[in-house]
Design an enzyme around this catalytic site. Sequence first.
Site, PDB file in Angstrom:
ATOM      1  N   SER A 451      -1.932  -4.262 -10.181  1.00 46.91           N
ATOM      2  CA  SER A 451      -1.765  -3.812  -8.798  1.00 46.91           C
ATOM      3  C   SER A 451      -1.318  -4.949  -7.895  1.00 46.91           C
ATOM      4  O   SER A 451      -1.674  -6.112  -8.096  1.00 46.91           O
ATOM      5  CB  SER A 451      -3.073  -3.217  -8.279  1.00 46.91           C
ATOM      6  N   TYR A 530     -18.337  -2.825  -4.135  1.00 48.06           N
ATOM      7  CA  TYR A 530     -18.771  -4.181  -3.776  1.00 48.06           C
ATOM      8  C   TYR A 530     -18.381  -4.458  -2.339  1.00 48.06           C
ATOM      9  O   TYR A 530     -17.351  -3.984  -1.865  1.00 48.06           O
ATOM     10  CB  TYR A 530     -18.192  -5.245  -4.708  1.00 48.06           C
ATOM     11  N   HIS A 712     -10.935 -11.767  -5.877  1.00 49.34           N
ATOM     12  CA  HIS A 712     -11.845 -11.089  -4.943  1.00 49.34           C
ATOM     13  C   HIS A 712     -11.946 -11.824  -3.611  1.00 49.34           C
ATOM     14  O   HIS A 712     -12.533 -11.330  -2.664  1.00 49.34           O
ATOM     15  CB  HIS A 712     -13.236 -10.942  -5.570  1.00 49.34           C
TER      16      HIS A 712
END
Length: 773
Positions: A451, A530, A712
């Site tokens: 992605s 998350y 992240h």
Amino acid sequence: MVQATNLGFPRIGGQRETKKLVENFWAGKITEQALDEAAVKLRAENWKLQQAQGLSQIPSGDFSFYDHVLDHSVMFNVIPQRFRHLAEGHERNFAIGRGIQKPATETQEKVDIEAQEMKKWFDTNYHYIVPEFETNQTFHLSANAKTVQEFNEAKALGIHTRPVILGPLSFLLLGKAAKNSAGLDLITLLPKLLPVYEELFAQLAAAGADWVQIDEPILALDISAAVVAHFHTTYTHLTAAAPKLKFLIATYFGRIGNNVSFIKDSGVAGLHIDLVRAPEQLEHVIANIGQTQVLSLGLIDGRNIWKTNLAAALKLAETAVAALGSDRVFVAPSCSLLHAPVTLRFEKRLASKNPELFDWLAYSEEKCKEVHVIAHALNHGTDSVKAELADNARSIEARRVSSHTTNAAVRQRLEAIVPDQLRRRNVFPTRQVKQHEANPLPAFPTTTIGSFPQTKEIRLARAKFTKGEIDAAAYHDFIKKEIAFCVKEQEELKIDVLVHGEAERNDMVAYFGERLEGYIFSENGWIASYGSRCVRPPIIFGDVHRVNPMTITETVYAQSLTSKPMKGMLTGPVTCLQWSFVRDDIPRSVVCTQLALAIRDEVADLEKAGIVHIQVDEPAIREGLPLRSVDFDFYLQWAVDAFLLSTTGVKDTTIIHTHMCYSDFQDIFQAIVRMDADVLTIENSKSDMRILGAFSTHGYNAEIGPGVFDIHSPRVPSTHEMKERADAMLKYIPSRNLWINPDCGLKTRGWKEVRESLTNMVAVAEALRAASA
Ligand SMILES: Nc1nc2c(c(=O)[nH]1)N[C@@H](CNc1ccc(C(=O)N[C@@H](CCC(=O)N[C@@H](CCC(=O)N[C@@H](CCC(=O)O)C(=O)O)C(=O)O)C(=O)O)cc1)CN2
Ligand code: MET
Ligand SMILES: [Zn+2]
């Protein structure tokens, strides 16, 4: 009286209010004060909603802006050195979760701090921030401790809650030693930690609390006898120190097993057990608790969306009441409802378009009601809730006899699977030679995990399409432009194996769910994953099968734009299973095999369309691992078989990639070897290199791309730090097998940081090539 109770309510809000607030705060659109005020309102709504469903013990302290384990660490002053100079408050807490990077200004030096590690919470898709402990760790309770504050907040509304906190043993043992404290035995910190728990309990008692829920989920794991002994001494000590409080030890996600042995004379007032995952444990636990201890029965599935069979749950509860008496029984969901969506009230589309299936569902709000009905029936007889029980029995029966859940052709295809469908034609070394010959790549090939940024524009276009504000042609046109843009960017970045970028996918599992038969999808069935990120797991209600290709148009279009290889991108069967809400009327292994056949067909179609690299993601294969090691083999057998079934129907020259993003590989090395992928990309940027050593000792000889940076975090890694990681990797991996790639997909990142990070990453590959030339 049997009490109707709950272990935790979703914190995201019925319409993802918390997520939106937090993201607006990050974007500087709202102030800290506005954030806090909105949260006060949300918590009040949650408490009142649970009260309205008839619960008598309602949790408090279960709210969080980012992660409750992170909040707990902060409350106990477990804050890694690198964050300690930041001012206390939300901003620091978010920095711990996300990392922080700020350019230098005239008055301040630049800030560049890596986030704390994030890990899967047991076998769920929820991630917690791993506490980092230091050898000289000191613990103290923060002023205005969150647990006490939220108890008081509810009290002010006239709601007497049951505060929830993570227990000391789970807190320590779910954590890790900080980098500067290698070799620290976490349990040795216990004597220093307990006084702070005592202080917290004293404050809760002073505020008027009576029952306190202490989550000790590690009790469902294989823990050593030494740790069980620590449970005994810890709780004997804590209960003596807090005579006014009643402790409920909460376990969930599995059986407590022989770890129950410490409970009887530990002084705790009660124990919660998960009777959805492990209904057979009831008798054993009843036989092993003390004469006055309360048993909280986890009867309502906190991990799924199906209505409870109330008659069956009631029967189990009656056994407990008969053995213990009604004053010693609580009724509850199996675990915190954090893992279930909030309310069916906003599922307007399903309710009107698919009333048959809508009737089978229960989200958190409805689950609270189920808890109440069971408790009421136990207290006042089944006649007192006759209508509710009859209504439930009707739904359960309708689902059981529905003609929509079985498909004869799918069942036949499953029966006909033969072992040859689970293996490649040749072993990896043979395939590798043919693959390199047929499709040569530079040394240290670069790629990404699939992605690219899911921008606001992409999400908005999709939202408009869903609402009918733009038509299919306009939406597909938009997606084509996004794909073209993404391909051009990758060519400019000089990446070797390209991807189409996944712009058309709302989510890597939901997207496939929406294209397969046997699935339905919700409008609002969001759960926390998350930080502020949520997922909307699609719902598997019947036999799964593929009617049409799902990814061919986008992949073939993307390949047509470039002479570089375009990697096809699919989600594997185990991950589709793990990240869906799965029917509970047939074994998960069977559902997984059905998914595998659907993916197998898609792989075949991609190959037929000329796609040479095909990635079948399995990031959830470790997550699905059972909590007890005796159950590992059974799971790994069917899970790996499903992966093999979906990927092995290809030529030797077709390159099968797979991707997994977590660092806990210890328990599944053999399974990864057996998956027999040609290229494996894994998360590695935050974990140490020992994992790679273990790959070689376990006979892993295929190509591998251990992530060189963490996706992240918005922070941009330097070429230097990534090169250091790659150099370290080369100590374990032969250079012909090493790929250079990020840890995971880039969908949560912005284009600016992605361009910078990938530029630096490609420079690493170039430096490696120059050095080995
Ligand atoms: N299922 C799943 N689990 C996973 C992962 C994953 O990718 N998928 N990755 C790992 C990490 N977990 C993750 C979980 C969520 C997200 C994530 O990006 N979530 C998005 C939602 C993704 C989504 O479903 N998006 C939909 C709906 C988006 C949306 O909110 N639309 C707005 C309208 C548009 C707007 O204003 O933004 C609306 O409906 O109100 C879409 O793109 O179509 C979010 O919370 O923001 C990323 C990683 C592990 N577990
Ligand atoms: C959570 S694993 C993600 C894999 C997927 N192909 C992506 O890049 O987003
Ligand atoms: Zn990933």
